[in-house]
Design an enzyme around this catalytic site. Structure first.
Site, mmCIF file in Angstrom:
data_model
loop_
_atom_site.group_PDB
_atom_site.id
_atom_site.type_symbol
_atom_site.label_atom_id
_atom_site.label_comp_id
_atom_site.label_asym_id
_atom_site.label_seq_id
_atom_site.Cartn_x
_atom_site.Cartn_y
_atom_site.Cartn_z
ATOM 1 N N ASP A 30 4.931 -31.444 34.096
ATOM 2 C CA ASP A 30 5.608 -31.100 35.362
ATOM 3 C C ASP A 30 5.846 -32.344 36.213
ATOM 4 O OD1 ASP A 30 5.269 -28.456 34.507
ATOM 5 O OD2 ASP A 30 3.418 -28.201 35.647
ATOM 6 N N TRP A 87 8.481 -23.292 38.742
ATOM 7 C CA TRP A 87 7.420 -23.215 39.737
ATOM 8 C C TRP A 87 7.761 -22.127 40.742
ATOM 9 C CZ3 TRP A 87 5.799 -27.721 43.510
ATOM 10 C CH2 TRP A 87 4.555 -27.412 44.081
ATOM 11 N N ARG A 111 10.246 -25.683 33.582
ATOM 12 C CA ARG A 111 9.671 -24.350 33.747
ATOM 13 C C ARG A 111 9.660 -24.034 35.240
ATOM 14 N NH1 ARG A 111 3.151 -24.660 32.469
ATOM 15 N NH2 ARG A 111 2.621 -26.471 33.748
#
EC number: 3.1.1.11
Length: 338
Positions: free
Chosen positions: A180, A238, A236
């Site tokens: 991330d 959050w 992805r």
């Protein structure tokens, strides 16, 4: 799904050139005189530490301030406060101005370099957090509006770049991490940046946090290069309405065929906006992409291919061409702190 990249390199190069040329014309041509402050560890500047130079700028500053940093390794935890706008911090080469710290934990407390002010520019700096694997360890936090980073290297492992809030522009930057490592809820354009993932499996490059369809936030990667050591996914969510676009970008085979991950929440598949547009390279083959991602049409792509998406015409500024000495207040601070 058909591949999302063009097989003709010449067409890609010409198209990318046209978009970049149009985009560059939108740069704000600001050539105002700036207050010049120098930082030199040898003692031949106004300050030996970057933070001391920032501290010398008056609160509620409304002048352009250009802090020129001489080569060196600066072991500092730096904060540009919210009440000190219009600051530029610049080295000559990113490889020889290294700002480094080693901290982990809270994403708002661990950063090596935190920008809370608006109208900030960082140029030719290396900003790194050397903590390594095992915890959140932010190198750069950007929470001010109208902020640019040009030719910088931003390095850590987990949560490298907290692209928090505001409108941001990154150009010709190198951004490295594993988990991330580009995350937050800013509206940001990454132009001609090199993104390098250290992921050893399926970790995500981005974790964008848009939480409502009414938020005009998201990350766009335009003409970028994506490489890595093993394999990773592009992003992805959050936030439930996470928005990330890759356009005209090279993707090495580090990118897994599925491309994206839903972070274990099937409901987000119907709300995220994950798109690719005319990307190329072995990692850009879209035949096995998750069905809830997609390709932009030419009409949809337009808004994401210039600086208009971040309102950059009005605030991205060029380097000052004229300089003046610091005011008496700043000079007095220099005498006390140098």
């Amino acid at each position: 799904m058909a591949p999302a990249y063009s097989s003709c390199g010449c067409i890609f190069v010409m198209t990318l050139f046209m978009f970049i040329l149009a985009s560059s014309r939108a740069d704000a041509a600001v050539t105002s005189t700036a207050v010049l402050i120098t930082v030199d560890q040898s003692g031949n500047g106004d300050y030996k530490k970057i933070q001391d130079a920032i501290d010398s700028v008056p609160s509620n500053n409304n002048e352009l301030v250009y802090i020129s940093v001489k080569p060196g390794v600066y072991e500092e935890k730096i904060v540009v406060p919210a009440d000190k706008s219009f600051i530029t911090i610049s080295g000559l080469k990113a490889n020889n101005v290294i700002i480094t710290w080693n901290d982990s934990g809270n994403i708002f407390e661990s950063p090596t370099f935190s920008v809370l002010a608006s109208d900030f520019v960082g140029r030719y700096l290396t900003i790194q957090n050397t903590f390594g694997p095992g915890a959140r360890a932010v190198a750069l936090r950007v929470s001010g509006d109208r902020t640019s980073f040009i030719g910088c290297r931003i390095l850590s492992y987990q949560d490298t770049l907290l692209d928090d809030t505001g409108r941001h522009y990154y150009k010709n930057c190198y951004i490295e991490g594993a988990v991330d490592f580009i995350f937050g809820n800013a509206a940001s354009l990454f132009e001609r940046c090199h993104v390098h993932t250290l992921s050893e499996g399926d970790a995500a490059i981005t974790a964008q946090r848009r939480e409502s369809p009414s938020e005009n936030t998201g990350f766009t990667f335009l003409g970028c290069k994506i490489t890595g050591v093993r394999t990773a996914v592009l992003g992805r969510p959050w936030g439930a309405y996470s928005r990330v676009i890759f356009a005209f970008s090279y993707m090495s085979n580090v990118i897994l065929p599925q491309g994206w991950d839903d972070w274990g929440d099937l409901s987000k598949q119907s709300t995220v906006f994950y798109r690719e547009y005319k990307c190329y390279g072995p990692g850009a083959n879209a035949r096995k992409r998750v069905e809830w991602s997609g390709k932009l049409t030419d009409n949809e792509a337009g808004i994401f291919l210039t600086k208009n998406m971040i309102g950059g015409r009005s605030w991205i500024r060029s380097t000052p061409t004229r300089f003046k000495k610091a005011s008496t207040a700043i000079s007095n601070n220099s005498t006390r702190h140098a």
